[in-house]
Design an enzyme around this catalytic site. Structure first.
Site, short mmCIF file in Angstrom:
data_model
loop_
_atom_site.label_atom_id
_atom_site.label_comp_id
_atom_site.label_asym_id
_atom_site.label_seq_id
_atom_site.Cartn_x
_atom_site.Cartn_y
_atom_site.Cartn_z
N GLU A 10 -77.61 101.92 46.08
CA GLU A 10 -77.71 101.80 44.62
C GLU A 10 -79.05 102.26 44.06
OE1 GLU A 10 -74.71 98.13 43.71
OE2 GLU A 10 -76.67 97.57 44.45
C1 TNX Z 1 -73.51 95.33 45.60
S1 TNX Z 1 -73.37 95.88 48.49
C2 TNX Z 1 -74.78 95.35 46.15
C3 TNX Z 1 -75.63 94.17 45.97
C4 TNX Z 1 -74.98 93.12 45.11
C5 TNX Z 1 -73.53 92.98 45.47
C6 TNX Z 1 -72.82 91.88 44.78
C7 TNX Z 1 -74.68 96.54 48.19
C8 TNX Z 1 -75.21 97.38 49.22
N1 TNX Z 1 -75.25 96.33 46.99
O1 TNX Z 1 -76.88 94.56 45.42
O2 TNX Z 1 -75.63 91.90 45.33
O3 TNX Z 1 -72.91 94.20 45.20
O4 TNX Z 1 -71.53 91.70 45.27
#
Ligand code: TNX
Length: 507
Positions: free
Chosen positions: A310
């Site tokens: 992300e």
């Molecule tokens: C996605 S899974 C994210 C996290 C969040 C989560 C909540 C991932 C690698 N990144 O930053 O906490 O969703 O479900």
């Protein structure tokens, strides 16, 4: 007598029509001292103190005996349990295998009237995947060492062997480092929702690693970069790029509250993808060398997780350059890097990097393409193993972004080799069940979200694939899980009694 209910399902299990082994007050446990202590404690807890076995170094003062031995074998982490009216014998191919055999014996204990017994069985077992992980996000909410030890116990009882700690995120930096003390001095004070923060001292972290090792688990520490780094900016403003306020960030703020992320101000909301380290500043790579260097020296396990997810405000070229350099820093420390699957988009990533796939069971948005770039994958499909997803529409806690609610049956109904086309058995290092903690504050809440779905992840990580075992059916699984209710209760696990399971009651 109730049929034996072992979770995760063993490779083979045969029940005789023989009588069970009765756990009498004069029970002795002989053999491997470490395993004997673990079993004695487990039996005392499971029988609510009715059975308090003595450990002995053999001898023949008669009476019922449980024997525990390591008998080196070809497969790692394997074990056999043979139980009949006369004895229980557990052999492990190594210390971990013996420990897992002991956990299986704990699951075989049943109450019968006033007596406690172990069902007569012959079990041969060994894991399908070498890496069987659970992840806990201690950044969105902080959980102290006691809660971590409790989660280690819970996971190890289901034969998980890796604890991935998500140590850093926008909301907090949770590990004190000698080389960079400002990180926890300025970046650990708060959590999501303005809740108190916290961090582990180096000592506490070492103790957690040692405790995990005593339960045959490694710790995989994650320092998530280049995104998820708002808290770094509280300590080192020069290393943090300005927050990127996209429509998604504004939407998350509108949905979940909290303010917009602001440079230099602790962030306590749910939004993701707005922060980045300064990619073109050499000081960033000095920072990474310090942080990963110290993390490597504190962590005996082979892996360091560097995040990479992300990074939505980071340009693709910058992201690629950053991941190339960051993964090289980790690899040069003699550790195997792990990164979330988005890092597969970075062409220069260190070759040894293990990818962690968090797309859906049926991939969307090219997640599978990125995942295919790695030599080995850990599978964490979000719509099956994300323990922070709501299990029902009225779950008091949890999120829903991974295709709505994740019921126990959905958590159970997937096959690792069917997720990413071209990724087969040998390309899969293992399976991991993450628990993100935006909505979760206490160990009781961890329990309520993780149990029973964590058992589904355990079975997929450990047990033979569904086509290869009669035990790998939903009907069998749900009845075996239901039979574990009394064990979980005795262990203090506040599981959610989902209506998908008939929970066995024990007076
Ligand atoms: C996605 S899974 C994210 C996290 C969040 C989560 C909540 C991932 C690698 N990144 O930053 O906490 O969703 O479900």
């Amino acid at each position: 007598m109730t049929p034996p209910a072992v979770v995760p399902a063993p490779r083979t299990l045969a029940t005789g029509d023989g009588n069970p082994f009765v756990l009498s007050p004069s029970l002795r446990i002989a053999g491997d001292a470490e395993a004997a202590d673990v079993l004695a404690a487990l039996l005392a807890i499971r029988t609510r103190g009715d059975v308090a076995p003595r450990t002995t170094d053999g001898g023949s003062d008669g009476g019922p005996l449980i024997e525990l031995r390591v008998e080196p074998g070809e497969e790692r982490e394997g074990y056999r349990v043979t139980a009949d009216a006369a004895s229980v014998v557990v052999t492990g191919t190594d210390a971990a295998g013996l420990f897992y055999g002991v956990q299986t014996v704990g699951q075989l204990v049943r109450r019968n009237g006033d007596a406690w017994m172990v069902t007569a069985v012959a079990i041969e077992d060994a894991p399908r995947f070498a890496y069987r992980g659970v992840m806990l996000d201690v950044a969105r909410h902080f959980f102290g060492p006691d809660a971590i030890r409790a989660y280690i116990d819970r996971a190890a009882s289901l034969k998980f062997n890796a604890l991935h700690l998500h140590l850093t995120d926008d909301q907090g930096w949770r590990l004190a480092l000698k080389s960079r003390p400002e990180l926890t001095e300025h970046g650990s004070g708060t959590s999501v929702g303005g809740d108190p923060g916290g961090f582990y001292t180096r000592e506490e972290y070492r103790d957690i690693v040692a405790y995990a090792a005593s339960r045959h688990m490694i710790v995989v520490p994650e320092v998530d970069v280049p995104g998820h780094t708002h808290a770094v900016g509280l300590a080192y403003p020069e290393l943090a790029a300005a927050p990127v306020l996209t429509d998604d960030v504004r939407a998350a703020v509108a949905q979940f509250g909290g303010g917009l992320p602001t440079a230099g101000v602790p962030y306590d909301g749910f939004a993701v993808g707005f922060s980045s380290l300064e990619i073109q500043d050499e000081r960033t790579y000095d920072f990474l060398a310090d942080v990963f260097g110290e993390l490597a020296s504190l962590t005996p396990g082979p892996y360091l997780h560097l995040g990479g997810d992300e990074a939505l405000g980071t340009a693709p070229d910058d992201f690629a350059e950053f991941m190339r350099r960051a993964s090289a820093i980790v690899a040069d420390l003699g550790k195997t890097p792990i990164a979330w699957h988005e890092a597969g988009a970075a062409p220069g990533l260190d070759d040894a990097t293990v990818g962690q796939y968090w797309g859906f069971v049926t991939p969307t948005d090219g997640a599978d393409e990125k995942a295919r770039r790695f030599a080995q994958l850990i599978l964490s499909p979000a719509d099956a193993v994300y323990l922070d997803m709501k299990f029902a529409a009225d779950s008091p806690l949890g999120l829903t972004w991974a295709r709505g609610t994740t019921t126990l049956s959905r958590a159970y109904a997937w096959e690792p080799t069917d997720v990413v086309e071209g990724v087969d058995e040998d390309d899969i290092l293992g399976v991991e069940a993450p628990l993100w903690t935006e909505t979760i504050r206490t160990l009781g809440e961890i329990d309520g979200m993780a149990f029973p779905r964590i058992a589904a992840a355990a079975e997929i990580a450990w047990s033979p694939r569904a086509a290869a075992s009669g035990l790998r059916t939903w009907e069998s699984f749900r009845s075996r899980v239901g039979a574990l209710g009394p064990l979980w209760t005795s262990l203090g696990i506040r599981y959610t009694p989902l209506p998908e399971v008939e929970w066995s009651a024990e007076e």
